[in-house]
Design an enzyme around this catalytic site. Structure first.
Site, PDB file in Angstrom:
ATOM      1  N   HIS A 126     -51.073   7.506 -46.602  1.00  0.00           N
ATOM      2  CA  HIS A 126     -50.079   7.264 -45.545  1.00  0.00           C
ATOM      3  C   HIS A 126     -50.790   6.845 -44.263  1.00  0.00           C
ATOM      4  CE1 HIS A 126     -46.811   7.812 -42.723  1.00  0.00           C
ATOM      5  NE2 HIS A 126     -47.449   8.791 -42.121  1.00  0.00           N
ATOM      6  N   ARG A 171     -47.306   1.676 -51.716  1.00  0.00           N
ATOM      7  CA  ARG A 171     -48.316   2.029 -50.712  1.00  0.00           C
ATOM      8  C   ARG A 171     -49.638   2.296 -51.428  1.00  0.00           C
ATOM      9  NH1 ARG A 171     -47.498   7.535 -48.365  1.00  0.00           N
ATOM     10  NH2 ARG A 171     -49.351   8.039 -49.577  1.00  0.00           N
ATOM     11  N   TYR A 199     -51.052  14.749 -54.260  1.00  0.00           N
ATOM     12  CA  TYR A 199     -49.636  14.786 -54.634  1.00  0.00           C
ATOM     13  C   TYR A 199     -49.177  13.657 -55.551  1.00  0.00           C
ATOM     14  CZ  TYR A 199     -49.467  11.693 -50.519  1.00  0.00           C
ATOM     15  OH  TYR A 199     -49.695  10.694 -49.615  1.00  0.00           O
TER      16      TYR A 199
END
Lengths: 395, 324
Positions: free
Chosen positions: A297, A293, A306
């Site tokens: 998100h 990815r 993160y």
């Protein structure tokens, strides 16, 4: 408007034995566990390939696939910019997952069904979903055929058998299996359902239930796990202790394949294999497509909090699906720099035109609030709506 | 006209639907060869084959999840959840998916799933075979909830559900599955959804309930009559959408109401019925509306009869409304 429609693929040859299709296809002759642990690939990161492995891919098919991927990339760019300007309430990009999304759906026929997860809207458009309708859904305006009922990126399109994405995660996998069970029971034949999920979905109970039903009932379904390695902030290591997601399928007695999700040819071949198998009545297949990815998100996320973004940079620069597809097309002489620019410009202007048409369309009418709850609104819905209309009339 | 119990009436409705609608599919745990643990699907596997009467893996979420897929594809699935106590693994599929498919697809995909499930206590089944979770589903926009009290209504209501295009939770009162018997035509007929039935006319107090509680209310009404109190008894039959008009008409006449259900009182369906009646009938009410319900406890085993509403508790509530 069908700007990205795949169109008919005519003159498809009858199935050839796998080993005759090039050395890479020896993968399909491995034992089930080796297939699930392995990684089927055709087009290397630097765009190199063995010509014996790509005999299926003529110029027409390659340009269709590439255009679908490019459309998805350029659309994401424009819509994400609109989200940042506050024009769209929400958006989620497919960047880095275009090959997995487009080249899997490209193996379906018009009569087949697609049950999407979050990043299949490009695939839906590739299969002919009306782009005006899609954009109207992003705005939730009066032109939205789903009537402004959901956040952006939850399109639903009956003409192309494209079901609604569910934010619940994994619930849709059982629906895909149920659609396929319906195909089998009704005896219509010649229909396949493709259902999608992300890596996080494999932790849900609905994943287990759906995989089990699919295998026990030998449903004509292809279940695709896009392993983009992140479920919002949770990495694969926090999602499973299994070596690969594909291995999970074996426990259900389901053939499970694993392919490089950034390799347009590998994605197409594993999916075509599974779709053809399902169409022949030989049951379901689970496919893990490995990619990364590259984006957040969604527009509400900030991955720098993160994850190590230098890893993201590595995937973006070296393993991203469009770069190697373009190297291939240029080597073949099928898409020059100028032709690429023209293709991109045409796509971008179409998107801009449609956005301009849809962005100021008003919200759906008030009455649509109570419609489609059931076939006919019950008395309380009518009563409450009438009370609100009375209040509004006084203001 | 033949006499049937509720199980036989349900079976008769299912057989009619399976014979006339090739897209109808029954699925669930043990519904095939075995004919269901209560025998509601008895004989259907032999008659319609294993593809249309499916013994599924043991997973309620999968039964409903795949039924949803079948329904949007164009089939007419009729899943069975063996006991309504076991419906919760499928709660997400029912509440978030089945009940919402028509709405979130803008009407493109109706989801005509009719879930059948036995409900209620009184069979010495303890917590996991006795619950009445109807209020959770009445609180779910997009569903219809139906709960018959006798064989004639069971067959007619089920056939109505099977002929319309909305998802339904069809709850069957298992305590009286076999005890409730009555004349039921062999052929197809329908009982209209959304319509309550006045099962006994009276003047002083309106008793409102459904399912196995209807016979309890009738028993209480007979005992009340012996002491000179006249009660009207209403069987709701459809819980969502419920027939408020019939209730309002009755309460306007009697001025008093008692609502009866097995489920716990707090946030039970009785609360909604009472509130709706207060909105419409406050001026004519002679006393607060009484609720006779299960305790706000988990469903017990040894003290099941103390937990369940009975005629004496209903009479106690009737007296309270008269003595207020």
């Amino acid at each position: 408007m069908s700007g990205v429609q795949a169109g008919e693929r005519k003159g498809e040859k009858a199935a050839t034995p796998m080993q005759a299709r090039g050395p890479a296809f020896a993968y399909f002759d491995l034992d089930e566990e080796a297939k699930a642990r392995g990684l089927f690939s055709i087009l290397a990161e630097d765009g190199s390939y063995d010509p014996a492995n790509v005999t299926r891919f003529d110029k027409t098919l390659c340009l269709q696939l590439y255009r679908g991927m490019l459309w998805t990339r350029l659309m994401d760019r424009q819509f994400m910019a609109l989200q940042r300007q506050g024009v769209l309430g929400f958006y989620a990009e497919t960047i880095g997952q275009e090959a997995a999304s487009i080249c899997s759906a490209a193996t379906l026929e018009p009569q087949d069904w697609l049950v999407p997860a979050l990043r299949e809207h490009g695939a839906g458009l590739f299969r002919g979903m009306n782009f005006e309708n899609f954009v109207a859904q992003l705005f939730g305006n009066a032109n939205d055929i789903t009537r402004g009922r959901q956040m952006p990126l939850h399109p639903c399109d009956r003409p192309t058998n494209y079901l609604n994405m569910s934010s619940c995660i994994a619930t849709q996998i059982s629906h895909a299996v149920g659609v396929a069970m319906g195909m089998k029971i009704s005896g219509v034949g010649n229909q396949v359902c493709m259902g999608y999920m992300g890596d996080g979905a494999t932790s849900e109970g609905d994943f287990h239930v759906a995989m089990n039903f699919a295998a026990v009932r030998k449903a004509p379904v292809v279940l695709i796990c896009q392993n983009n390695q992140w479920a919002i902030s949770t990495p694969v290591s926090g999602q499973t202790a299994a070596e690969t997601f594909a291995l999970k399928g074996i426990g259900y007695g389901m053939e499970s394949l694993r392919a490089d999700g950034n390799d347009m040819f590998a994605v197409y071949e594993v999916c075509k294999y599974a779709v053809d198998k399902a169409r022949r009545g030989e049951g379901p297949t689970f496919i893990e497509l490995l990619n990364y990815r590259l984006s957040a998100h969604t527009s509400s996320d900030d991955p720098s909090r993160y994850r190590d973004e230098s890893v993201t940079t590595m995937w973006r620069e070296k393993r991203e699906p469009l770069i190697r597809a373009r190297i291939f097309l240029e080597k073949k002489g099928w898409l020059s720099e100028a032709e690429h620019e023209a293709m991109a410009a045409q796509i971008e202007s179409t998107i801009r035109e449609v956005v301009a048409k849809q962005r100021d369309v008003p919200a759906p009418p008030l009455r649509s609030l109570i419609e489609d709850v059931q076939q006919t609104p019950w008395w309380r819905l009518e009563e409450d709506l009438a009370a609100m209309q009375e209040l509004l009339a006084k203001q | 006209m033949p006499t049937m119990n509720i199980i036989q009436a349900v079976n008769s409705a299912l057989r009619i639907q399976m014979a006339r609608e090739p897209k109808a599919v029954i699925l669930g745990e043990d519904v095939g060869k075995f004919g269901g643990v209560f025998r509601a699907t008895s004989g259907l596997y032999d008659e319609f084959g294993e593809d249309r009467v499916i013994d599924t893996p043991l997973a309620e979420a999968g039964i409903i999840g795949t039924a949803i897929g079948m329904a949007v594809y164009g089939m007419r699935p009729i899943p069975e959840i063996q006991f309504s106590d076991f419906i919760f693994p499928a709660f997400d599929q029912i509440v978030n998916e089945m009940a919402k498919f028509r709405y979130r697809s803008g009407g493109q995909y109706p989801c005509p799933v009719v879930i059948r499930t036995p409900v209620g206590g009184g069979i010495r089944g303890g917590h996991y075979h006795s619950q009445s979770p109807e209020a959770l589903f009445i609180h779910t926009p997009g569903l219809k909830v139906v709960l018959p009290s006798n064989p004639y209504d069971a067959k007619g209501l089920l056939l109505s559900c099977l002929q319309q295009d909305d998802p339904v939770l069809f709850m069957e009162p298992k305590k009286i599955y076999r005890a409730s018997r009555g004349e039921v035509p062999d052929e197809a007929y329908t009982v209209e959804l959304g319509k309550a039935k006045i099962v006994r006319e009276g003047e002083q107090v309106t008793l409102i309930g459904y399912g196995a509680m209807v016979s309890i209310m009738e028993e209480a009404a007979i005992k009340a009559e012996e002491i000179g109190i006249s009660c009207e008894v209403i069987d709701l039959r459809t819980l969502l959408p419920f027939d408020l008009e019939t209730l309002v008409e009755s309460v306007n006449k009697t001025g008093r109401a008692v609502v009866v259900h097995e489920a716990p009182k707090t946030c039970g369906f009785g609360a909604e019925l009472a509130s709706s009646l207060y909105e419409r009938c406050l001026g004519v009410l002679e006393a607060p509306i009484e609720r006779v319900a299960g305790f706000d406890t988990p469903f017990p085993y040894s003290l099941e009869h103390e937990y369940m509403p009975n005629a004496d508790r209903v009479i106690g509530a009737i007296r309270k409304t008269l003595e207020w």
